[in-house]
Design an enzyme around this catalytic site. Structure first.
Site, PDB file in Angstrom:
ATOM      1  N   GLY A  15     -45.696  34.858  23.239  1.00 24.09           N
ATOM      2  CA  GLY A  15     -44.941  33.981  22.207  1.00 24.09           C
ATOM      3  C   GLY A  15     -44.499  34.496  21.070  1.00 24.09           C
ATOM      4  N   LEU A  16     -44.161  33.310  20.327  1.00 24.17           N
ATOM      5  CA  LEU A  16     -43.437  33.527  18.786  1.00 24.17           C
ATOM      6  C   LEU A  16     -44.743  34.045  18.023  1.00 24.17           C
ATOM      7  CD1 LEU A  16     -40.869  33.591  17.820  1.00 24.17           C
ATOM      8  CD2 LEU A  16     -41.071  31.060  17.199  1.00 24.17           C
ATOM      9  N   HIS A  17     -45.085  35.457  18.180  1.00 21.76           N
ATOM     10  CA  HIS A  17     -46.247  35.878  17.577  1.00 21.76           C
ATOM     11  C   HIS A  17     -45.466  36.688  16.140  1.00 21.76           C
ATOM     12  CE1 HIS A  17     -45.542  40.172  18.210  1.00 21.76           C
ATOM     13  NE2 HIS A  17     -45.157  39.755  19.640  1.00 21.76           N
ATOM     14  N   ALA A  18     -46.452  37.425  15.543  1.00 16.84           N
ATOM     15  CA  ALA A  18     -46.108  37.897  14.149  1.00 16.84           C
ATOM     16  C   ALA A  18     -44.752  38.552  13.994  1.00 16.84           C
ATOM     17  CB  ALA A  18     -47.168  38.702  13.374  1.00 16.84           C
ATOM     18  N   SER A  21     -41.866  36.488  14.716  1.00 14.38           N
ATOM     19  CA  SER A  21     -41.512  35.509  13.871  1.00 14.38           C
ATOM     20  C   SER A  21     -41.093  36.035  12.394  1.00 14.38           C
ATOM     21  CB  SER A  21     -42.856  34.927  13.456  1.00 14.38           C
ATOM     22  OG  SER A  21     -43.523  34.139  14.517  1.00 14.38           O
TER      23      SER A  21
END
Lengths: 99, 536
Positions: A15-18, A21
């Protein structure tokens, strides 16, 4: 000034992790337009230039991410952000679910 | 307490996490706790917080320059969070409502952290640790206890320490870590062992207030606060002995190892990342007998891509030159869970889907690693090693995937080589019947897991740890069995567990016919000395 919208499917493994992002918000900040994103067409809409807000949304893999931009370069902004997600954030990855 | 009066000597025992002995001024590691008193003036509190955030960003930027790979990316994420006004806005609102800078910041970040702690996935839950790291860094800046303000050679005392904090401290003047909590298997313990920083964990909370100096014996797991004359004398003796030993070991490390009888013994090193090779002279070893690759996978939920892995393997191979380098494929599972990869909730993870079992269950992930290894193999003398092999068909399955990877790469015109494929001998089934594993190009005995499976006792369960003895005749008999099978099959046999780095076990290994061990870089000299003293 018109509002531009766009939607893209997030395929990144966790997913939209560090790391993604950071890339997404950095790219968003290069545009003058105000840019927001949401995980459903009805919102809630969050500031796509804020890593704190984007991370806090904890967007999982397989989510349709909706973008909304308002400003002179809104077209370019939405196109660039969708492109980034489609390129999977330029990560050659060991995909966690798809072979 | 009256600061003029020295408190009585206090001795605490914990678990050894990194060997060595050191003494120095005692410094309390600031943890999350509000210490700075507020000025009562919102304007001043706002400025104090802004300055502290600025300092924290600057400190992180400095760390990023010295870091690489995952470490740099984690720090870059922290910088991005700190630079985002959305993170500090609630804190500034609290300041305007009359709170002091430190408690306003702490409350704001704790509220943000709560959202992560409640997340559905391990990955997002793990980010809570990043937020705490950010929170504490700013609090330290507010307190004026910056990372680089420790006196040289300080003994740091506190609850636990984060890797970013450890990396931000200058250890060149010595120093040691004495932690109330912590773990000897933590990332920080690994870093401490690699840098020779004595470290003791699990000391339990104690009041260090008033104590000015401390001795940390990371080998014995002992800490002495405000040492008296006898403790200082014992420390000086021990340090002199340890320095003499260090010099002797450093000299021994430069020469090839041979037994008292003149048999050459290969001494290689175990590493867990390319960073450990910095400052290390390849001439001290006969190669790298084990490259652990789990550490590439340590960022929860983010699997490393082919390019990232290739870059690390290549760096390691180039460092070693023509010396052999044994790249072990991912040994996840057991005590090394990886979110999004290992299988959660197995009733007994050590007997479950770990090592090659997991890699074969996840060919999508395994293929990426094999491609990266085959590509890197062009740059040195690479070998690939499979962990936790139990039956010969696992070698066949891995070999087929490796051959596929090499074929695909070649077809795409990408430079690659097909390295020899060997196995770890750590499952007793292999050690008892090694002759049926002729398809392995080499054997490397993993004495840690072999011992725990043979004795049915884990090292990290204190009640049964004494049973976990690699010197048990059953273990040494199996090692001899593997060495003899290797001779009969014409396969090299090495040993890469902790047993090889313990001088007391060297004689029995030499007697079993073993002529190759792989140990932690710091243990090379000690091991060579033990080999020289052993009769073959």
């Amino acid at each position: 000034m018109s509002e531009v919208m766009g939607t893209v499917l997030l395929t990144h493994a966790v997913g939209l992790h560090a790391r993604p992002s950071v890339k997404l918000t950095k790219l968003a900040k290069t545009f003058a337009s105000s840019i927001r994103l949401a995980t459903t067409p009805d919102g809630p809409w969050i500031d796509a230039k804020s890593i704190v807000k984007v991370m806090a949304a904890k967007v999982p893999q397989g989510t349709h991410v909706h973008f909304r931009a308002e400003g002179q370069d809104a077209d370019d902004a939405v196109a660039a952000l969708i492109d980034l997600v489609e390129r999977d954030f330029d990560e050659s990855r060991a995909d966690a679910t798809n072979p | 307490m009256n600061p003029a009066r020295m408190p009585p000597t206090l001795e605490r025992r914990g678990q050894p996490a990194a060997p060595g002995i050191a003494a120095g001024p005692l410094v309390r590691l600031a943890t999350a706790g509000v210490r700075r008193a507020g000025s009562g003036d919102p304007g001043r509190e706002r400025r104090a917080l802004s300055e502290a955030i600025g300092k924290a960003v600057a400190a992180l930027a400095g760390l990023i320059e010295a870091a690489s790979g995952d470490a740099a990316e984690i720090l870059a994420f922290q910088v991005a969070m700190l630079e985002d006004e959305a993170l500090s806005a609630p804190a500034f609102e609290r300041i305007d409502a009359g709170h002091d800078a430190a408690s306003a910041w702490q409350a704001a970040i704790d509220a943000e952290t709560a959202g992560y702690q409640a997340a559905d996935t391990d990955y997002f839950r793990a980010r809570a640790a990043d937020l705490r790291d950010i929170r504490d860094r700013v609090l330290r800046a507010l307190d004026g206890t910056d990372d680089d303000s420790f006196p040289p050679g300080a003994v740091l005392v506190g609850e636990d320490v984060t890797p970013s904090r450890f990396l931000g401290i200058d250890w060149t003047a010595g120093g040691a870590l004495a932690l109330f909590a912590g773990s000897s298997s933590s990332h920080v313990a690994m870093l401490a062992r690699a840098r020779g920083v004595p470290m003791v964990v699990g000391l339990g909370a104690f009041d260090e207030d008033g104590h000015r100096d401390a001795i940390v014996d990371g080998t014995a797991g002992r800490v002495v606060l405000s040492p008296g004359k006898p403790e200082w004398a014992a420390f000086e003796t021990e340090r002199a002995r340890s320095r003499g030993r260090d010099a002797e070991e450093a000299a021994a490390a430069r020469n090839p190892a041979a037994t008292a009888g003149g048999d050459r013994v290969s001494v290689m090193i175990n590493i867990a990342g390319a960073d450990e090779l910095a400052g290390l002279d390849p001439a001290i070893c006969d190669g790298i007998g084990l490259v652990r690759t789990e550490f590439l996978f340590r960022q929860d939920g983010v699997l490393p891509g082919e390019e990232e892995q290739y870059a690390v393997y290549r760096r390691v191979l180039e460092w070693a030159g023509s010396r052999p380098v044994v790249l072990r494929t991912l040994d996840a599972g057991g005590d090394k869970p990886i979110a999004g990869l290992t299988i959660p909730g197995e009733s007994n993870p050590f007997l479950g889907t770990r090592g090659i079992r997991l890699s074969l269950a996840r060919p999508d992930v395994f293929r990426v690693q094999l491609r990266a290894m085959a590509r890197a193999a062009v740059h040195g003398n690479a070998r690939i090693m499979l962990p936790m092999v139990t039956v010969p068909s696992e070698i066949d399955a891995a070999a087929a995937l490796l051959d596929d990877a090499v074929r695909d790469l070649s077809a795409a015109g990408i430079a690659c080589r097909r390295p020899p494929l060997g196995i770890m001998v750590e499952v007793p089934a292999v050690a008892a019947a090694p002759e049926i594993f002729a398809r392995a190009a080499f054997f490397s005995i993993g004495s840690n897991d072999l011992t725990q499976y043979v004795t049915a006792a884990a090292r990290d369960i204190a009640a049964v740890a004494p049973l976990n003895d690699p010197g048990h005749p059953a273990v040494t008999r199996l090692i001899r069995n593997v060495v003899e099978a290797g001779k009969a099959l014409g396969r090299e046999v090495s040993l890469c567990g902790d047993m090889g780095g313990e001088p007391r076990h060297i004689p029995v290994l030499i007697a079993a016919g073993l002529r190759s061990v792989s140990v932690a870089p710091r243990l090379v000299g000690r091991t060579k000395l033990a080999v020289a003293a052993a009769r073959s």
